[in-house]
Design a protein around this motif. Structure first.
Motif, mmCIF file in Angstrom:
data_model
loop_
_atom_site.group_PDB
_atom_site.id
_atom_site.type_symbol
_atom_site.label_atom_id
_atom_site.label_comp_id
_atom_site.label_asym_id
_atom_site.label_seq_id
_atom_site.Cartn_x
_atom_site.Cartn_y
_atom_site.Cartn_z
ATOM 1 N N LEU A 160 -6.292 5.291 1.350
ATOM 2 C CA LEU A 160 -5.912 3.972 1.844
ATOM 3 C C LEU A 160 -6.986 3.586 2.849
ATOM 4 C CD1 LEU A 160 -2.384 2.908 3.137
ATOM 5 C CD2 LEU A 160 -4.518 2.059 4.110
ATOM 6 N N TYR A 178 -0.884 7.008 -1.363
ATOM 7 C CA TYR A 178 -2.218 7.407 -0.916
ATOM 8 C C TYR A 178 -2.165 8.831 -0.378
ATOM 9 C CZ TYR A 178 0.045 5.751 3.364
ATOM 10 O OH TYR A 178 0.933 5.544 4.393
ATOM 11 N N ARG A 226 2.122 1.823 -3.456
ATOM 12 C CA ARG A 226 1.020 2.308 -4.305
ATOM 13 C C ARG A 226 0.797 3.799 -4.110
ATOM 14 N NH1 ARG A 226 -5.066 1.378 -2.606
ATOM 15 N NH2 ARG A 226 -4.442 3.231 -1.456
ATOM 16 N N LEU A 234 0.829 -1.203 0.000
ATOM 17 C CA LEU A 234 0.000 0.000 0.000
ATOM 18 C C LEU A 234 0.868 1.260 0.000
ATOM 19 C CD1 LEU A 234 -2.708 -1.181 2.536
ATOM 20 C CD2 LEU A 234 -2.999 -0.879 0.074
ATOM 21 N N TYR A 289 -7.037 -6.793 -0.092
ATOM 22 C CA TYR A 289 -5.901 -7.290 0.680
ATOM 23 C C TYR A 289 -6.449 -7.841 1.987
ATOM 24 C CZ TYR A 289 -3.632 -3.924 -2.455
ATOM 25 O OH TYR A 289 -3.226 -3.202 -3.550
ATOM 26 N N GLU A 301 -9.774 0.516 -3.396
ATOM 27 C CA GLU A 301 -9.284 -0.726 -2.824
ATOM 28 C C GLU A 301 -9.418 -0.696 -1.299
ATOM 29 O OE1 GLU A 301 -5.889 -2.363 -5.864
ATOM 30 O OE2 GLU A 301 -5.237 -1.032 -4.260
#
Length: 336
Positions: free
Chosen positions: A87, A35, A33, A30, A131, A113
Motif C-alpha cells: 500500500l 496489502y 483490496r 485500500l 487514488y 497502485e
C-alpha cells in the motif's frame, strides 16, 4: 498576530476537515483490496510531515511500515519490500515535486497502485495517482490532520486502533485550538526572534513525535526560507557529537514532547542549562487542547509545534532578518 488572517485560517481548516469522507473512502477501499505492508514516499518537508504519522502507527501495529525518501527510493537497488501487494502513499502540496513524481512513476511502472494527497485533481501528481485526496490548503496543520486520518483509519480497519472514530470526530476542533495557542505564544515568538534571528549558528533538538517537525523547521523554514545556519539533532543523538558544540553563546532550541521520549528531552535540558546562556525551550505540555481528549495529545503535538514555530516564530524571524519567507536563490529556481 503578524501576517495571520484568523478568518481565512478557520475557513481553510474547515475545508481540510471536510476531506474526512474522501480520506476514509480511500482508506476503506485500500483495506478491502488488502496489502502486505505500507510504503510512504516523501521528501524534505513532506517526509517530515509523514514522520510522526509513521511513528504513531508503529505503536499500534506490527505491520511493516516504511517511510522512504523519494530520491533515494528511485535509485535504491534493494527494494524487495516494494511490490504489487504494497500500500503506497505519498503527497506533494504543489503536485509537481520532481522526486515524488519520479517515485510515483516508478511504482506505476512496477504495477503498483499509489494513493496520495495533492492540491487538486489537476496537478501533475494527481494525474499519476490511482487514488487522489485533495489537500487544497497544504499547510502543515492541514497535512498532519489528513495524514493522521488516513493512517489511523487504516489501522482502525485492521482492528488495531478502535479509537479512530472518536479521534476523527474530535480533531475537527484542532484549528480553533491552534488559533488560541498561536495567540498565547505570539509575544514569546516575537521575543525569541528579536534575540536569536541573526545568530551565526543554532542547534535544534527534538525527539519522537516531534522529530519530523523539528527537522522541518530547522531545514525547510530557517535554512531554506531564512538562510539561517542550523543543526538539527534528536535528543538521543545530541549526546553523541553535538553536545561538544554547546557553548555559553550558542543558542539551543529544545522542542519538548509529551510522548515517552520526553525523558530524553529532559536530559538535554539539564545539560544545556549548565553550558549555554541561550537555551530556548518550547514545551508542548504548556499548551492545552479544548474538545480533544488527552489521549490524543501526542498525535496533536506536531500540529501544536508547527503552529508555534513553523508559523508564528517564522513570521517574526522574517521581520527581524529582513529576508522574505517567499524568496529563494536556488530552490526551484532552475534545474540542478
Amino acid at each position: 498576530m503578524r501576517n495571520f488572517d484568523v478568518k481565512k485560517y478557520m475557513e481553510e481548516g474547515k475545508l481540510a476537515y471536510s476531506k474526512r469522507a474522501d480520506i476514509e473512502k480511500v482508506a476503506d477501499t485500500l483495506s478491502e483490496r488488502g496489502y502486505d505492508n505500507i510504503v510512504i514516499i516523501g521528501i524534505g518537508g513532506t517526509w517530515a510531515e509523514w514522520h510522526p504519522v509513521v511513528h504513531v502507527m508503529k505503536h499500534y501495529t506490527d505491520l511493516p511500515i516504511y517511510l522512504e525518501n523519494a530520491a533515494e527510493l528511485c535509485i535504491k537497488k534493494d527494494k524487495r519490500y516494494l511490490t504489487e501487494k504494497s500500500l503506497v502513499l505519498t503527497a506533494s502540496a504543489s503536485g509537481n515535486t520532481k522526486e515524488i513524481l519520479e517515485a510515483v512513476k516508478m511504482c506505476r511502472e512496477m504495477g503498483i497502485e499509489v494513493a496520495g494527497f495533492t492540491k487538486n485533481n489537476e496537478t501533475a501528481l494527481a494525474k499519476e495517482l490511482d487514488y487522489v485526496v485533495a489537500n487544497p490548503c497544504g499547510d502543515c496543520e492541514h497535512s498532519y490532520v489528513m495524514y493522521f486520518m488516513m493512517g489511523l483509519r487504516l489501522l482502525y480497519n485492521r482492528g488495531e486502533y478502535p479509537a479512530y472514530p472518536k479521534f476523527a470526530d474530535q480533531i475537527e476542533n484542532i484549528f480553533e485550538n491552534l488559533v488560541r495557542i498561536r495567540e498565547e505564544f505570539e509575544p514569546k515568538a516575537a521575543e525569541i526572534a528579536r534575540n536569536y534571528a541573526k545568530e551565526p549558528y543554532n542547534i535544534f533538538v527534538g525527539s519522537g513525535t516531534l522529530w519530523g517537525e523539528t527537522y522541518l523547521f530547522s531545514m525547510c523554514i530557517l535554512e531554506e526560507m531564512q538562510w539561517v545556519r542550523t543543526k538539527s539533532v534528536t535528543s538521543a543523538d545530541f549526546f553523541h557529537g553535538t553536545l561538544e558544540l554547546v557553548e555559553k553563546d550558542v543558542p539551543v532550541f529544545l522542542f519538548k514532547g509529551v510522548d515517552e521520549y520526553r525523558e530524553l528531552d529532559n536530559r538535554v535540558e539539564r545539560f544545556c542549562e549548565k553550558f549555554t546562556d541561550k537555551l530556548v525551550v518550547v514545551d508542548i505540555a504548556d499548551y492545552d487542547l479544548k474538545g480533544i481528549d488527552e489521549e490524543f495529545k501526542i498525535i496533536c503535538s506536531p500540529m501544536i509545534l508547527t503552529a508555534l514555530v513553523t508559523e508564528r516564530l517564522a513570521a517574526h524571524y522574517e521581520l527581524n532578518t529582513g529576508h522574505s519567507l517567499e524568496f529563494r536563490r536556488y530552490y526551484r529556481q532552475f534545474e540542478y
